[in-house]
Scaffold this motif. Structure first.
Motif, mmCIF file in Angstrom:
data_model
loop_
_atom_site.group_PDB
_atom_site.id
_atom_site.type_symbol
_atom_site.label_atom_id
_atom_site.label_comp_id
_atom_site.label_asym_id
_atom_site.label_seq_id
_atom_site.Cartn_x
_atom_site.Cartn_y
_atom_site.Cartn_z
ATOM 1 N N GLN A 337 0.837 -1.197 0.000
ATOM 2 C CA GLN A 337 0.000 0.000 0.000
ATOM 3 C C GLN A 337 0.876 1.253 0.000
ATOM 4 O O GLN A 337 1.924 1.282 0.651
ATOM 5 C CB GLN A 337 -0.921 0.003 1.219
ATOM 6 C CG GLN A 337 -1.976 -1.098 1.207
ATOM 7 C CD GLN A 337 -2.807 -1.101 2.477
ATOM 8 O OE1 GLN A 337 -2.294 -0.894 3.565
ATOM 9 N NE2 GLN A 337 -4.100 -1.316 2.340
ATOM 10 N N ILE A 338 0.446 2.275 -0.718
ATOM 11 C CA ILE A 338 1.232 3.504 -0.831
ATOM 12 C C ILE A 338 0.687 4.615 0.053
ATOM 13 O O ILE A 338 1.321 5.662 0.191
ATOM 14 C CB ILE A 338 1.292 3.982 -2.300
ATOM 15 C CG1 ILE A 338 -0.126 4.286 -2.821
ATOM 16 C CG2 ILE A 338 1.993 2.964 -3.170
ATOM 17 C CD1 ILE A 338 -0.135 4.920 -4.196
ATOM 18 N N THR A 339 -0.474 4.411 0.632
ATOM 19 C CA THR A 339 -1.045 5.425 1.524
ATOM 20 C C THR A 339 -0.374 5.357 2.894
ATOM 21 O O THR A 339 0.274 4.362 3.245
ATOM 22 C CB THR A 339 -2.560 5.221 1.684
ATOM 23 O OG1 THR A 339 -2.809 3.879 2.122
ATOM 24 C CG2 THR A 339 -3.276 5.466 0.373
ATOM 25 N N LYS A 340 -0.541 6.424 3.647
ATOM 26 C CA LYS A 340 0.059 6.487 4.980
ATOM 27 C C LYS A 340 -0.659 5.571 5.950
ATOM 28 O O LYS A 340 -0.032 4.906 6.772
ATOM 29 C CB LYS A 340 0.024 7.932 5.484
ATOM 30 C CG LYS A 340 0.699 8.130 6.837
ATOM 31 C CD LYS A 340 0.682 9.599 7.246
ATOM 32 C CE LYS A 340 1.367 9.798 8.597
ATOM 33 N NZ LYS A 340 1.355 11.219 9.019
ATOM 34 N N TYR A 341 -1.984 5.531 5.851
ATOM 35 C CA TYR A 341 -2.783 4.707 6.755
ATOM 36 C C TYR A 341 -3.557 3.649 5.966
ATOM 37 O O TYR A 341 -3.816 3.812 4.774
ATOM 38 C CB TYR A 341 -3.760 5.573 7.557
ATOM 39 C CG TYR A 341 -3.071 6.607 8.412
ATOM 40 C CD1 TYR A 341 -2.309 6.243 9.504
ATOM 41 C CD2 TYR A 341 -3.186 7.971 8.121
ATOM 42 C CE1 TYR A 341 -1.670 7.193 10.290
ATOM 43 C CE2 TYR A 341 -2.556 8.930 8.904
ATOM 44 C CZ TYR A 341 -1.793 8.527 9.978
ATOM 45 O OH TYR A 341 -1.163 9.453 10.747
ATOM 46 N N ASP A 342 -3.906 2.576 6.673
ATOM 47 C CA ASP A 342 -4.605 1.463 6.035
ATOM 48 C C ASP A 342 -6.101 1.785 5.927
ATOM 49 O O ASP A 342 -6.902 1.431 6.792
ATOM 50 C CB ASP A 342 -4.388 0.190 6.852
ATOM 51 C CG ASP A 342 -4.716 -1.067 6.068
ATOM 52 O OD1 ASP A 342 -5.495 -0.963 5.094
ATOM 53 O OD2 ASP A 342 -4.206 -2.146 6.406
ATOM 54 N N VAL A 343 -6.456 2.446 4.842
ATOM 55 C CA VAL A 343 -7.849 2.870 4.629
ATOM 56 C C VAL A 343 -8.738 1.666 4.327
ATOM 57 O O VAL A 343 -9.895 1.609 4.755
ATOM 58 C CB VAL A 343 -7.925 3.898 3.487
ATOM 59 C CG1 VAL A 343 -9.362 4.356 3.265
ATOM 60 C CG2 VAL A 343 -7.036 5.097 3.791
ATOM 61 N N ASP A 344 -8.203 0.703 3.601
ATOM 62 C CA ASP A 344 -8.996 -0.488 3.252
ATOM 63 C C ASP A 344 -9.417 -1.253 4.499
ATOM 64 O O ASP A 344 -10.532 -1.804 4.555
ATOM 65 C CB ASP A 344 -8.188 -1.404 2.327
ATOM 66 C CG ASP A 344 -7.932 -0.772 0.970
ATOM 67 O OD1 ASP A 344 -8.715 0.128 0.587
ATOM 68 O OD2 ASP A 344 -6.974 -1.167 0.286
ATOM 69 N N SER A 406 -11.182 7.634 -5.243
ATOM 70 C CA SER A 406 -12.146 6.528 -5.101
ATOM 71 C C SER A 406 -12.189 6.021 -3.660
ATOM 72 O O SER A 406 -13.260 5.700 -3.132
ATOM 73 C CB SER A 406 -11.789 5.389 -6.049
ATOM 74 O OG SER A 406 -10.488 4.894 -5.779
ATOM 75 N N SER A 407 -11.020 5.939 -2.995
ATOM 76 C CA SER A 407 -10.989 5.484 -1.599
ATOM 77 C C SER A 407 -11.723 6.462 -0.694
ATOM 78 O O SER A 407 -12.478 6.059 0.197
ATOM 79 C CB SER A 407 -9.543 5.328 -1.124
ATOM 80 O OG SER A 407 -8.882 4.321 -1.851
ATOM 81 N N PHE A 408 -11.507 7.746 -0.933
ATOM 82 C CA PHE A 408 -12.181 8.784 -0.147
ATOM 83 C C PHE A 408 -13.692 8.712 -0.343
ATOM 84 O O PHE A 408 -14.466 8.726 0.620
ATOM 85 C CB PHE A 408 -11.650 10.156 -0.560
ATOM 86 C CG PHE A 408 -12.147 11.286 0.293
ATOM 87 C CD1 PHE A 408 -11.374 11.779 1.320
ATOM 88 C CD2 PHE A 408 -13.396 11.866 0.069
ATOM 89 C CE1 PHE A 408 -11.834 12.828 2.117
ATOM 90 C CE2 PHE A 408 -13.854 12.912 0.853
ATOM 91 C CZ PHE A 408 -13.071 13.390 1.887
ATOM 92 N N VAL A 409 -14.111 8.607 -1.593
ATOM 93 C CA VAL A 409 -15.540 8.587 -1.916
ATOM 94 C C VAL A 409 -16.201 7.332 -1.375
ATOM 95 O O VAL A 409 -17.294 7.384 -0.783
ATOM 96 C CB VAL A 409 -15.746 8.703 -3.433
ATOM 97 C CG1 VAL A 409 -17.214 8.484 -3.800
ATOM 98 C CG2 VAL A 409 -15.279 10.060 -3.941
ATOM 99 N N ASP A 410 -15.550 6.172 -1.551
ATOM 100 C CA ASP A 410 -16.140 4.910 -1.093
ATOM 101 C C ASP A 410 -16.319 4.898 0.418
ATOM 102 O O ASP A 410 -17.355 4.445 0.932
ATOM 103 C CB ASP A 410 -15.255 3.735 -1.520
ATOM 104 C CG ASP A 410 -15.285 3.509 -3.021
ATOM 105 O OD1 ASP A 410 -16.195 4.047 -3.678
ATOM 106 O OD2 ASP A 410 -14.387 2.811 -3.538
ATOM 107 N N LEU A 411 -15.323 5.394 1.133
ATOM 108 C CA LEU A 411 -15.427 5.414 2.586
ATOM 109 C C LEU A 411 -16.526 6.368 3.044
ATOM 110 O O LEU A 411 -17.283 6.070 3.973
ATOM 111 C CB LEU A 411 -14.087 5.824 3.201
ATOM 112 C CG LEU A 411 -13.990 5.760 4.727
ATOM 113 C CD1 LEU A 411 -14.269 4.344 5.219
ATOM 114 C CD2 LEU A 411 -12.611 6.204 5.193
ATOM 115 N N SER A 412 -16.654 7.499 2.380
ATOM 116 C CA SER A 412 -17.708 8.453 2.734
ATOM 117 C C SER A 412 -19.092 7.878 2.454
ATOM 118 O O SER A 412 -20.024 8.061 3.243
ATOM 119 C CB SER A 412 -17.515 9.750 1.947
ATOM 120 O OG SER A 412 -18.549 10.661 2.227
#
Length: 612
Positions: A337-344, A406-412
């Motif tokens: 993963q390239i993000t700082k936090y594990d959003v998934d 997409s990660s931001f939108v899906d989580l919202s």
């Protein structure tokens, strides 16, 4: 600590260096017994009178004309044999919680039973264990700790099992009946501290979790067996079990990530985490705080614990997600993963939470039909907390330049509408995301702003959004339009009822709220209403007074004024006689000032309306 003295003769066993022990006596020794690296120069007769095994070994030695016996695999080593040898000579020996297990195993090895001599060492040690050690809280724990180095002897002699049962039984005793000492170093709450300071030591109440710190000294394998026995008795509350697991994890898990995953301790830490997860209370971890469960999950991911255990943890967390904080959810992402936090990961936990509340809602639909509305709101409070939690989490991760849209939108989108009655938090997250991702296309900006319902913004958030140049033009227009609707609705409410205000929703309906919370806005609207009455009374204002009046009504940036100019010109160009619902004075972004409009035959270019 309990102890027992055996024998009465003075100690005549002397040492000659580190590897030789001998009996100081006028009678010469006639046998050498080697235990490990230590040689004991002893006499045959005292040993033969107490040990059946030594009788057999000495008989064999005599046949082979030897004068030395080698005791291989002797439990407890030279120190344990020394206790047995002194007992055979009748010398004074002191047994306590630290050496009694080694002495018991050594006596079993030497077969020092009642068949050889009445009142032999095995019998005396068993009496001491039963009458003293297993009746003592701390002695039982110390003895259990010493059993590990004496396996399998201590297990075969059932010393381990008896210690565990003794400890587990004492944890189930009513705290009011606790008479023995225990360790309790945790900080009390201020209220409890004040109450306790006023009490004498005899009057101080014993907490339900009085025992959890003492057993933290046990190795993970023994700790697991103790906790399983405690739970099997069915008398311990899940909250206390959860507290015990938390204290043990804090005691043994390192704070540093490097220490946690180091080669020297990674295997041990993995075993520790997996054991704690397996020991979670029967109610799917409900006895543990959500913060503790999330920390366990972080560690489980770092040490690469079993996947099934991680899933079990996530299910337990989802049941208590409404208790979590944003900081708890900031779990570092792992490669690739390239993000700082594990959003998934948070997304997966949130999905489990939504499944849980959907099932509970379906089950309680019939029960809630006859209940009051405030009870329904209380029932939804956990979901409201989760809505705030996720909005706060979105605000934190929006700073990450590697976070995809997409990660931001899906989580919202994972949060249902009823869990987000206020969109201020979501607006804040969107604003930060737009700021940190300036390269978004027009379509992407439109997509992320589409998550937000401008009708659900507070007055302060709307004022900020109206001046936010990062928002698309269409969104700013919507914000300003609905602010006008809200202002008009509040003005009407003030004129009708001084104690209540009404806020118009998207369909033009009004929802009553407490008038006190909107009092500053009501005062503004009263001021505007007075100006409006003066305007109608005078018929037409001069240019200067008109300009001052409009500037008092609208404190908007130049961009917003230009938007209204264009919007209003277009609206007037489409027709002068629209109803109030489309372009009338009550619902339009601004009102037409009498005297500013010209006859219908005038050119559109000569018709100019501005709120600046």
């Amino acid at each position: 600590m309990k102890f027992m003295k055996l024998g009465s003769k003075p100690d005549a066993l002397q040492a000659d260096g580190k590897s030789i022990r001998y009996i100081s006596s006028e009678l010469a020794t006639d046998i050498v017994i080697t235990v490990g690296e230590v040689k004991f120069h002893l006499h045959k007769f005292p040993l033969l009178s107490k040990s059946n095994r030594l009788q057999k070994l000495l008989s064999k030695v005599n046949e082979e004309n030897l004068d030395e016996i080698q005791l291989d695999g002797f439990p407890g080593g030279a120190k344990a044999f020394e206790i047995c040898a002194k007992f055979c000579y009748g010398m004074t020996v002191t047994l306590n919680a630290y050496n009694v297990v080694a002495a018991r195993c050594a006596a079993e090895y030497l077969e020092m039973t009642e068949d050889i001599d009445r009142g032999n060492l095995i019998f005396k040690i068993e009496v001491f264990l039963t009458s003293s050690i297993f009746r003592s809280w701390k002695d039982s724990i110390i003895v259990l700790q010493t059993t590990k180095s004496l396996l399998p002897w201590s297990e075969d002699l059932k010393i381990v099992g008896r210690c565990i049962d003794s400890i587990a039984s004492k944890t189930s005793v009513d705290p009011s009946n606790i008479t023995w000492s225990y360790t309790y170093n945790r900080k009390l709450s201020e209220l409890d501290k004040i109450v306790e300071d006023k009490l004498t030591p005899q009057e101080k109440p014993v907490p339900n979790d009085w025992w959890v710190e003492d057993i933290c000294e046990l190795d993970i394998d023994l700790y697991k067996r103790v906790m399983i026995t405690v739970k099997s008795k069915g008398r311990m509350d899940g909250v206390v079990i959860g507290e015990a697991l938390k204290i043990y994890a804090v005691r043994w898990l390192p704070d540093s990530v490097d220490a946690l995953v180091s080669d020297a301790h990674a295997r041990r830490n993995k075993s520790l985490v997996e054991t704690i997860v397996c020991l979670l209370p029967y109610d799917n971890g409900m006895g543990c705080s959500c913060s503790f469960l999330l920390k366990l999950l972080k560690v489980a991911i770092l040490v690469e614990a079993d996947e099934s255990l991680r899933e079990q943890l996530m299910k337990s967390i989802s049941l208590k997600l409404h208790e979590a904080s944003v900081k708890d959810l900031l779990i570092p992402a792992r490669f690739p993963q390239i993000t700082k936090y594990d959003v998934d990961l948070v997304q997966d936990i949130l999905k489990l939470y939504m499944i849980n509340i959907k099932g509970s809602c379906d089950k309680e639909v019939d029960d809630k039909k006859d209940k009051a509305n405030d009870e329904s709101i209380l029932g939804r409070r956990p979901s409201l907390n989760v809505g705030k939690l996720i909005d706060g989490y979105l605000t934190e991760i929006a700073h990450d330049p590697n976070l995809s849209l997409s990660s931001f939108v899906d989580l919202s989108h994972s949060i249902p509408g009823f869990a987000r009655p206020n969109h201020d938090g979501l607006y804040r997250a969107i604003d930060i995301y737009l700021k940190e991702h300036p390269g978004l296309t027009k379509a992407e900006r439109k997509k992320i702003c589409g998550l937000m319902d401008v009708k659900k913004l507070t007055v302060d958030a709307s004022a900020h959004a109206a001046q936010n140049e990062r928002l698309p033009l269409r969104v700013v227009v919507q914000v300003l339009y609905f602010e006008q609707i809200r202002a008009a609705a509040n003005a009407r409410a003030v004129s009708n009822s001084p104690r209540h205000s009404s806020i118009v929703n998207g369909d033009g309906e009004c929802e009553k709220t407490g008038g006190g919370s909107c009092q500053p806005l009501n005062n503004q609207m009263c001021h505007l209403k007075i100006r409006d009455e003066e305007f109608h009374k005078n018929g037409k204002l001069n240019k200067k007074s008109s300009k001052n009046s409009r500037s008092g009504m609208q404190l908007l940036p130049s961009r917003s004024r230009r938007i209204f100019d264009k919007l209003w010109i277009v609206g007037k160009g489409q027709g002068e006689n629209r109803s109030s619902e489309t372009s009338g004075s009550s619902n339009s972004p601004t009102s037409v000032v009498p005297g500013d409009t010209k006859s219908s035959g005038s050119s559109l270019r000569h018709r100019r309306h501005s709120i600046s």
